[in-house]
Scaffold this motif. Structure first.
Motif, PDB file in Angstrom:
ATOM      1  N   SER A   1       0.752 -16.985   0.154  1.00  0.00           N
ATOM      2  CA  SER A   1      -0.023 -16.483   1.280  1.00  0.00           C
ATOM      3  C   SER A   1      -0.392 -17.590   2.259  1.00  0.00           C
ATOM      4  O   SER A   1      -0.303 -17.422   3.481  1.00  0.00           O
ATOM      5  CB  SER A   1      -1.283 -15.786   0.765  1.00  0.00           C
ATOM      6  OG  SER A   1      -2.057 -15.273   1.824  1.00  0.00           O
TER       7      SER A   1
ATOM      8  N   LYS B   1       6.748  -3.651   2.618  1.00  0.00           N
ATOM      9  CA  LYS B   1       5.336  -3.533   2.273  1.00  0.00           C
ATOM     10  C   LYS B   1       4.472  -3.989   3.447  1.00  0.00           C
ATOM     11  O   LYS B   1       4.502  -5.167   3.809  1.00  0.00           O
ATOM     12  CB  LYS B   1       5.012  -4.352   1.026  1.00  0.00           C
ATOM     13  CG  LYS B   1       5.668  -3.818  -0.249  1.00  0.00           C
ATOM     14  CD  LYS B   1       5.286  -4.664  -1.457  1.00  0.00           C
ATOM     15  CE  LYS B   1       5.921  -4.118  -2.733  1.00  0.00           C
ATOM     16  NZ  LYS B   1       5.344  -2.822  -3.139  1.00  0.00           N
TER      17      LYS B   1
ATOM     18  N   TYR C   1       1.442  -4.876   3.844  1.00  0.00           N
ATOM     19  CA  TYR C   1       0.615  -6.052   3.583  1.00  0.00           C
ATOM     20  C   TYR C   1       1.328  -7.089   2.710  1.00  0.00           C
ATOM     21  O   TYR C   1       0.703  -8.035   2.219  1.00  0.00           O
ATOM     22  CB  TYR C   1      -0.698  -5.651   2.899  1.00  0.00           C
ATOM     23  CG  TYR C   1      -1.776  -5.169   3.845  1.00  0.00           C
ATOM     24  CD1 TYR C   1      -2.004  -5.793   5.072  1.00  0.00           C
ATOM     25  CD2 TYR C   1      -2.588  -4.088   3.505  1.00  0.00           C
ATOM     26  CE1 TYR C   1      -3.000  -5.358   5.929  1.00  0.00           C
ATOM     27  CE2 TYR C   1      -3.590  -3.640   4.356  1.00  0.00           C
ATOM     28  CZ  TYR C   1      -3.781  -4.280   5.573  1.00  0.00           C
ATOM     29  OH  TYR C   1      -4.773  -3.836   6.426  1.00  0.00           O
TER      30      TYR C   1
ATOM     31  N   ASN D   1      -0.347  -8.007  -1.440  1.00  0.00           N
ATOM     32  CA  ASN D   1      -1.183  -8.220  -0.248  1.00  0.00           C
ATOM     33  C   ASN D   1      -1.155  -9.660   0.274  1.00  0.00           C
ATOM     34  O   ASN D   1      -2.088 -10.094   0.967  1.00  0.00           O
ATOM     35  CB  ASN D   1      -2.627  -7.797  -0.511  1.00  0.00           C
ATOM     36  CG  ASN D   1      -2.761  -6.300  -0.703  1.00  0.00           C
ATOM     37  OD1 ASN D   1      -1.943  -5.528  -0.210  1.00  0.00           O
ATOM     38  ND2 ASN D   1      -3.768  -5.874  -1.435  1.00  0.00           N
TER      39      ASN D   1
ATOM     40  N   GLN E   1      -1.687 -10.171   4.131  1.00  0.00           N
ATOM     41  CA  GLN E   1      -2.864  -9.600   4.778  1.00  0.00           C
ATOM     42  C   GLN E   1      -3.570 -10.613   5.689  1.00  0.00           C
ATOM     43  O   GLN E   1      -3.929 -10.290   6.830  1.00  0.00           O
ATOM     44  CB  GLN E   1      -3.835  -9.090   3.722  1.00  0.00           C
ATOM     45  CG  GLN E   1      -4.889  -8.132   4.261  1.00  0.00           C
ATOM     46  CD  GLN E   1      -5.567  -7.356   3.142  1.00  0.00           C
ATOM     47  OE1 GLN E   1      -5.629  -7.821   2.009  1.00  0.00           O
ATOM     48  NE2 GLN E   1      -6.070  -6.181   3.452  1.00  0.00           N
TER      49      GLN E   1
ATOM     50  N   GLN F   1      -3.269   1.096  -1.573  1.00  0.00           N
ATOM     51  CA  GLN F   1      -3.172  -0.219  -0.934  1.00  0.00           C
ATOM     52  C   GLN F   1      -3.554  -0.201   0.553  1.00  0.00           C
ATOM     53  O   GLN F   1      -3.414  -1.202   1.240  1.00  0.00           O
ATOM     54  CB  GLN F   1      -1.741  -0.752  -1.061  1.00  0.00           C
ATOM     55  CG  GLN F   1      -1.261  -0.961  -2.488  1.00  0.00           C
ATOM     56  CD  GLN F   1      -2.073  -2.007  -3.220  1.00  0.00           C
ATOM     57  OE1 GLN F   1      -2.476  -3.023  -2.654  1.00  0.00           O
ATOM     58  NE2 GLN F   1      -2.320  -1.759  -4.504  1.00  0.00           N
TER      59      GLN F   1
ATOM     60  N   TYR G   1      -2.070   1.183   2.982  1.00  0.00           N
ATOM     61  CA  TYR G   1      -0.908   0.940   3.849  1.00  0.00           C
ATOM     62  C   TYR G   1      -0.907   1.861   5.066  1.00  0.00           C
ATOM     63  O   TYR G   1      -0.492   1.444   6.165  1.00  0.00           O
ATOM     64  CB  TYR G   1       0.381   1.140   3.060  1.00  0.00           C
ATOM     65  CG  TYR G   1       0.716   0.031   2.087  1.00  0.00           C
ATOM     66  CD1 TYR G   1       0.012  -1.172   2.084  1.00  0.00           C
ATOM     67  CD2 TYR G   1       1.746   0.187   1.156  1.00  0.00           C
ATOM     68  CE1 TYR G   1       0.326  -2.178   1.187  1.00  0.00           C
ATOM     69  CE2 TYR G   1       2.068  -0.818   0.262  1.00  0.00           C
ATOM     70  CZ  TYR G   1       1.357  -1.995   0.277  1.00  0.00           C
ATOM     71  OH  TYR G   1       1.684  -2.996  -0.613  1.00  0.00           O
TER      72      TYR G   1
END
Length: 418
Positions: A86, A106, A108, A112, A115, A151, A153
């Protein structure tokens, strides 16, 4: 213009191969474009990259056959590795300052991990456009809707994304309807068709000469994609070669590509079994699969998106034995294109040496299927069109912002001098 592409790649080669094909086409169609690809694929360095494309390699994660995410190589736990990934993605966005971010699958990112980057772009670089790229089928509607709800989304796509591009056809699978896209998301969604794969770098004649295939021999290509879960398919195929010999109808030459992600012990076992069949050539990997598909008389494969597109682009008879866990994506795709008369399918639970050999024999005997649909293979030019539109719109807004800002700064400067 700067395009940043995210592909998480936790299983197989499908995502990275698809994104590389898209990137290469975008570079050929959009002038003065630079692409930075962010990927966790362990095989990224094995592909030829076009000028204008560079990449940042993320530490590898692995989804495995049961769907549980784990760390592939580093001796760190999953959360620590996801945090590292990340941070690398965010740093890339801060420094590269993309005009557009294209995200694979996806909204995120995996676990995630995207994000923070999306929130940063929204707050600090609001002119950056976001595009979500979805393949034709993600998983069963029940599982996908639950994931998108849990999630958040749906909310992410509504708030942050400018467009959703589906590399598929609603006649095969209606993503908007099956996955219960709200009206706002459905209006952002465009079906682009499937990705036509360009011809390989070698002619069919050259490949057949390379493999020393005579005029009376038939070439069967066996490819389980990345190969991580391809052992049973290849093992079954090798066991069925005796059936071909008993039939005596065709002289068969086989090229088997195990895939770079098959574990070494299983690959070694298959190579040893293949030693009993002099007409079988075993290899690990090629970055020019289209050349070998074009040279083959029939193909045995799993049901990954890219492999299916390659088979259909080359118009080759194929028997598909799809993966059915942890995701039903391949099984659903294979069942649909089989019903549409585009290939033959064997459910993995019913895969035996005899069923596989019989399916191939019928195809080699020119028992060709009659397609019930004309498959749209024009995804790449449509993706280029939509991406070009968004980049052009972004450029226009940037110029307006620059002129407005310059005027404001000039006014302030004049006021200060007075």
């Amino acid at each position: 213009m700067r395009l940043m592409v995210y592909s998480h790649d936790a299983f197989g080669l499908g995502n990275i191969r698809r994104m590389l094909a898209i990137c290469e086409h975008l570079l050929s169609e959009i002038n003065n474009l630079s692409i930075l690809l962010i990927s966790g694929s362990p095989m990224l360095q094995g592909f030829r990259l076009p000028p204008g494309l560079d990449y940042i390699k993320l530490p590898c994660l692995n989804r495995g056959e049961i769907g549980k995410v784990s760390v592939k190589y580093l001796g760190t736990d999953v959360n620590e590795t996801v945090k590292l990934r990340s941070d690398l993605i965010l740093s890339a966005a801060v420094n590269f300052k993309p005009d557009l971010l294209m995200v694979d699958k996806k909204p995120y990112g995996l676990k995630n991990e995207l994000q923070e980057t999306i929130h940063y772009l929204n707050n600090s670089l609001p002119q950056t456009k976001l595009v979500l790229l979805l393949r034709d089928i993600l998983d069963t509607p029940e599982k996908t809707v639950l994931e998108w709800q849990s999630q958040s989304y749906y909310e992410a796509v509504e708030k942050f994304y400018d467009r959703v591009l589906v590399v598929g056809m609603p006649e095969v699978f209606d993503v908007c309807r099956k996955y219960q896209f709200p009206t706002v998301i459905a209006h952002k969604t465009s079906y682009c068709g499937y990705i036509r794969r360009k011809a390989g770098s070698k002619s069919a004649e050259l490949i057949r000469k390379e493999l020393t295939i005579s005029a009376e021999e038939r070439l069967i290509l066996v490819t389980p994609g990345g190969g991580q879960d391809g052992y049973n398919l290849i093992d079954t195929y090798l066991a069925g070669l005796d059936f071909f010999s008993k039939e005596g109808q065709f002289k068969i030459k086989s090229l088997v590509l195990c895939g770079p992600e098959m574990c070494a012990s299983r690959r070694k076992s298959l190579f040893e079994k293949a030693d009993n069949y002099p007409q079988v050539e075993m290899r690990e990997f090629t970055d020019d699969l289209m050349s070998y598909i074009a040279a083959a008389d029939a193909v045995v494969a799993m049901g990954g998106y890219n492999t299916v597109c390659e088979i259909l682009s080359a118009r080759k008879p194929a028997t598909i034995v799809p993966r059915f866990k942890p995701s039903k994506e391949q099984l659903m795709r294979a069942a649909r294109i089989s019903r549409l008369g585009l290939c033959k399918m064997i459910h993995p639970q019913y895969l035996t040496p005899d069923t596989l050999a019989n399916s191939l024999l019928s195809q080699l005997s020119f028992d060709r299927l009659t397609p019930k649909i004309q498959l749209d293979l024009n995804a790449l030019p449509r993706i280029s069109h939509y991406i070009g539109q968004l980049l052009s719109l972004k450029e226009q807004k940037s110029k307006v912002f620059y002129i407005t800002s310059s005027h404001s700064e000039s006014s302030n400067l004049v006021a200060a001098l007075q």
